[in-house]
Design a protein around this motif. Structure first.
Motif, short mmCIF file in Angstrom:
data_model
loop_
_atom_site.label_atom_id
_atom_site.label_comp_id
_atom_site.label_asym_id
_atom_site.label_seq_id
_atom_site.Cartn_x
_atom_site.Cartn_y
_atom_site.Cartn_z
N LEU A 66 28.78 43.23 76.31
CA LEU A 66 30.07 43.38 76.99
C LEU A 66 30.18 42.42 78.18
CD1 LEU A 66 30.52 47.24 76.92
CD2 LEU A 66 31.86 45.54 75.67
N ALA A 67 29.10 42.29 78.93
CA ALA A 67 29.12 41.38 80.09
C ALA A 67 29.34 39.94 79.63
CB ALA A 67 27.82 41.50 80.87
N LEU A 68 28.68 39.54 78.55
CA LEU A 68 28.85 38.18 78.03
C LEU A 68 30.28 37.96 77.51
CD1 LEU A 68 27.60 35.47 77.35
CD2 LEU A 68 26.83 36.46 75.18
N ALA A 69 30.80 38.92 76.76
CA ALA A 69 32.17 38.81 76.23
C ALA A 69 33.18 38.73 77.38
CB ALA A 69 32.49 40.00 75.33
N ALA A 70 32.97 39.52 78.41
CA ALA A 70 33.89 39.49 79.56
C ALA A 70 33.82 38.15 80.27
CB ALA A 70 33.54 40.63 80.53
N ARG A 71 32.62 37.65 80.48
CA ARG A 71 32.46 36.37 81.18
C ARG A 71 33.13 35.24 80.40
NH1 ARG A 71 26.90 35.84 81.43
NH2 ARG A 71 26.95 37.52 82.94
N ARG A 72 33.01 35.27 79.08
CA ARG A 72 33.61 34.23 78.23
C ARG A 72 35.13 34.20 78.35
NH1 ARG A 72 29.98 35.06 72.81
NH2 ARG A 72 28.25 33.75 73.46
N ARG A 73 35.74 35.37 78.57
CA ARG A 73 37.20 35.46 78.64
C ARG A 73 37.73 35.43 80.06
NH1 ARG A 73 40.59 34.27 75.19
NH2 ARG A 73 41.95 35.89 75.90
N GLY A 74 36.86 35.34 81.07
CA GLY A 74 37.31 35.26 82.45
C GLY A 74 37.63 36.59 83.09
N HIS A 75 37.09 37.68 82.54
CA HIS A 75 37.32 39.01 83.11
C HIS A 75 36.36 39.27 84.28
CE1 HIS A 75 39.96 40.28 79.89
NE2 HIS A 75 39.07 39.94 79.00
N ARG A 76 36.78 40.13 85.18
CA ARG A 76 35.92 40.66 86.24
C ARG A 76 35.53 42.07 85.80
NH1 ARG A 76 40.33 38.65 88.16
NH2 ARG A 76 41.22 40.66 88.68
N LEU A 77 34.33 42.19 85.26
CA LEU A 77 33.88 43.43 84.65
C LEU A 77 32.96 44.19 85.60
CD1 LEU A 77 33.63 45.22 82.06
CD2 LEU A 77 31.73 43.75 81.40
N THR A 78 33.25 45.48 85.78
CA THR A 78 32.37 46.34 86.55
C THR A 78 32.02 47.55 85.70
OG1 THR A 78 34.27 47.45 87.58
CG2 THR A 78 33.25 45.65 88.82
N PHE A 79 30.78 48.02 85.87
CA PHE A 79 30.30 49.19 85.16
C PHE A 79 30.13 50.34 86.14
CE2 PHE A 79 28.68 45.63 82.59
CZ PHE A 79 29.16 45.99 81.35
N HIS A 80 30.45 51.55 85.70
CA HIS A 80 30.36 52.74 86.55
C HIS A 80 29.73 53.89 85.77
CE1 HIS A 80 33.09 50.81 89.40
NE2 HIS A 80 33.77 50.43 88.34
N GLY A 81 28.87 54.67 86.43
CA GLY A 81 28.38 55.91 85.85
C GLY A 81 27.04 55.84 85.16
N ALA A 82 26.33 54.73 85.25
CA ALA A 82 25.03 54.66 84.57
C ALA A 82 24.06 55.67 85.18
CB ALA A 82 24.44 53.25 84.70
N GLY A 83 23.36 56.37 84.32
CA GLY A 83 22.38 57.35 84.78
C GLY A 83 21.11 56.67 85.25
N PRO A 84 20.21 57.44 85.85
CA PRO A 84 18.98 56.87 86.39
C PRO A 84 18.07 56.24 85.33
CG PRO A 84 18.93 59.26 86.55
CD PRO A 84 20.30 58.88 86.09
#
Length: 99
Positions: A66-84
């Motif tokens: 997902l991070a790679l796909a977002a970077r390729r399209r110029g998105h600013r991607l943030t992830f939220h809620g990852a567990g420990p």
């Protein structure tokens, strides 16, 4: 005198971020669907909610894709809620910068 067409995609509200969710056990099909969603959206802010039970290499692989796909399209991607567990695994693999 007429003004030009407004900038941006005519049918997409870019004032709100695109929000997507990563399930606890992401399948290749789900990740492919999310990547296709990113590819179809105009560049902008994207928020990905991670199921707090997501863990293991499948989740790490999904986040990296997902991070790679977002970077390729110029998105600013943030992830939220990852567990420990997932956070620790991302640190171990050196991918903690993804979050």
């Amino acid at each position: 005198m007429s003004s030009g067409a407004p900038a941006g995609h005519p049918h997409v509200d870019t004032s709100q971020p695109l929000v997507m969710s990563l399930p606890a056990g992401p399948t290749r099909e789900e990740v492919a669907r999310l990547c296709a969603e990113l590819a179809a959206a105009p560049p902008g802010e994207v928020r990905c909610r991670i199921d707090p039970h997501a863990d293991g290499l499948a989740a790490v692989d999904a986040l990296a894709r997902l991070a790679l796909a977002a970077r390729r399209r110029g998105h600013r991607l943030t992830f939220h809620g990852a567990g420990p567990g997932l956070t620790a695994l991302l640190r171990l693999t050196g991918l903690d910068e993804v979050l």
